[in-house]
Write an enzyme that holds these catalytic residues in place. Structure first.
Site, PDB file in Angstrom:
ATOM      1  CG  ASP A  92      42.725  41.893  34.714  1.00 13.47           C
ATOM      2  OD1 ASP A  92      42.578  41.382  35.843  1.00 13.47           O
ATOM      3  OD2 ASP A  92      42.637  43.107  34.508  1.00 13.47           O
ATOM      4  CD  GLU A 309      48.386  49.081  36.399  1.00 11.91           C
ATOM      5  OE1 GLU A 309      47.328  48.461  36.572  1.00 11.91           O
ATOM      6  OE2 GLU A 309      48.605  49.798  35.388  1.00 11.91           O
TER       7      GLU A 309
END
Length: 339
Positions: A92, A309
Site C-alpha cells: 500500500d 499481521e
C-alpha cells in the site's frame, strides 16, 4: 512442463490407487482441468496487458492477445495511484514516484506479469498435448517472447548506478524549451529507487538468472543490516531509505511473512541448488533468514498466543491485526521447507 508433469503423475497414481479408479481415466480428467486452467490464466494475462500497460505504449485496444503482449512488454503501470498509496499493488504505502504520473512503470507489476507468462507457458504446453480438451483461447507464448520480457525487465528497470531494480517515472527535461522544442520531447524517464520489497521482486519470482551479476548485487542488499537484514526477517524498506518508518509505516519497514516466504521459496528452488558464483551466499541467506523467522514468530506466539499481521523490524514484536492466521502461518511451510 516437467514440474507440472512430475507432480501430476504422483497425484494421479496415489489418488487412483486409493479410490480404485483407472489411472489413465484419472490422468485424462486432470489434463482436461489443466487445459481449462491454462485458458483462464491466458485470459487473465490478456486482462493485465489490456488494462495495466504502460500509458505511453497503451495502444492495446483492438489488438490480438499476442499483439497486446508484445506491446505491453514496454512496461506496466498499476492503476489507481495516489500520492502515498498504490493499493492495487498490495504494497500500500511503499514509496513510489512523487507526484504520481501516468508515465510511471512499476517493476513489481512487470515481474508479476512476467511470472504469469512463465506459468501460462508451462500450463499451455502441457495442455496442448491433451487431445480431448476443447478449451479455447489457450495461448502459448513462444520462448522468444519470454526472452523479450527478460531483456525488457533489465532495459527498463535495472539501474546501473544503484545496482538494483527500480520503478520508473518521467519528468520534464532540464533543457526543455517550450517555445523552441516539440512538446513530445518534453519529458525523459528517470529511475525511482527505494531498496526494499519492490526492488526485490525479480529475485522473489526467480526471474534473475543464477549466474547474473545482478543477483549478487541484490543478495548484498538483502544481507546488509543497514539495508534489509534483521534478526526477525527481511524488512520491507531499507533502513537507509528516507521514508523508513515514516507516515503510516505499513510497508515502510515492518517484516511481512508473505514476502519473506517468497524470498525463501525462490532461494530454495532457484539459487541454492544451482552451481554458480552466488550459490554459497544464497545458501547462507536462506539458512539465516529461515532460522530468524522461525525463532521470532515462535517467540512472539509463545508470549502472546497470537500470529500477527507483521513484525517490528527493530525488536521483532508482533504488530497490526491479530490473530492473523493468514499468510503468517506460512511459517509452518517454512519449517517444513514446503515451497
Amino acid at each position: 512442463a516437467a514440474n507440472v508433469t512430475e507432480s501430476l503423475g504422483k497425484t494421479i497414481n496415489v489418488d487412483s490407487r486409493a479410490q480404485g479408479i483407472d489411472v489413465e481415466t484419472k490422468a485424462q480428467a486432470m489434463r482436461d482441468d489443466l487445459g481449462k486452467m491454462a485458458g483462464c490464466v491466458s485470459r487473465l494475462l490478456e486482462f493485465f496487458h489490456r488494462t495495466q500497460a504502460g500509458e505511453v505504449h497503451n495502444i492495446a485496444d483492438g489488438l490480438s492477445g499476442s499483439e497486446q503482449r508484445m506491446n505491453a512488454a514496454y512496461g506496466f503501470r498499476w492503476r489507481g495511484r495516489t500520492m502515498d498509496h498504490t493499493l492495487t499493488s498490495g504494497i500500500d504505502d511503499y514509496p513510489r514516484a512523487r507526484p504520481p504520473s501516468t508515465g510511471e512503470l512499476h517493476v513489481d507489476l512487470f515481474s508479476w506479469v512476467m511470472y504469469m507468462e512463465m506459468v501460462n507457458a508451462e500450463l499451455a504446453t502441457f495442455a496442448s498435448t491433451n487431445t480431448s480438451s476443447t478449451e479455447e483461447n489457450v495461448a502459448i507464448p513462444p520462448d522468444s517472447n519470454l526472452q523479450l520480457y527478460l531483456r525488457r525487465l533489465d532495459e527498463l528497470h535495472w539501474n546501473e548506478d544503484e545496482n538494483m531494480y527500480c520503478d520508473v517515472t518521467v519528468r520534464v527535461r532540464d533543457d526543455y524549451d517550450e517555445l523552441e522544442d516539440d512538446a513530445s520531447t518534453a519529458t525523459e524517464p528517470v529511475f525511482v529507487c527505494h531498496k526494499g520489497y519492490v526492488s526485490l521482486f525479480p529475485v522473489l519470482l526467480g526471474l534473475v538468472p543464477p549466474h547474473s551479476a545482478k543477483l549478487g548485487h541484490i543478495l548484498d542488499i538483502v544481507e546488509d543490516p543497514n539495508e534489509l537484514w534483521t534478526d526477525y526477517g527481511i524488512r520491507s524498506l531499507s533502513k537507509s531509505d528516507p521514508y523508513y518508518g515514516k507516515g503510516e509505516d505499513y510497508w515502510r519497514g515492518p517484516v511481512w511473512i508473505n514476502i519473506n516466504y517468497l524470498l525463501l521459496s525462490s532461494l530454495y528452488r532457484n539459487y541454492i541448488t544451482v552451481e554458480g558464483p552466488y550459490q554459497e551466499q544464497a545458501q547462507r541467506i536462506y539458512t539465516g533468514l529461515r532460522r530468524n523467522l522461525i525463532d521470532n514468530i515462535g517467540k512472539q506466539y509463545r508470549e502472546s498466543r497470537f500470529f500477527w499481521e507483521q513484525y517490528n523490524p527493530e525488536d521483532g514484536h508482533g504488530q497490526g491485526t491479530h490473530p492473523f492466521t493468514g499468510w503468517t502461518t506460512l511459517i509452518v511451510l517454512i519449517m517444513a521447507e514446503k515451497y
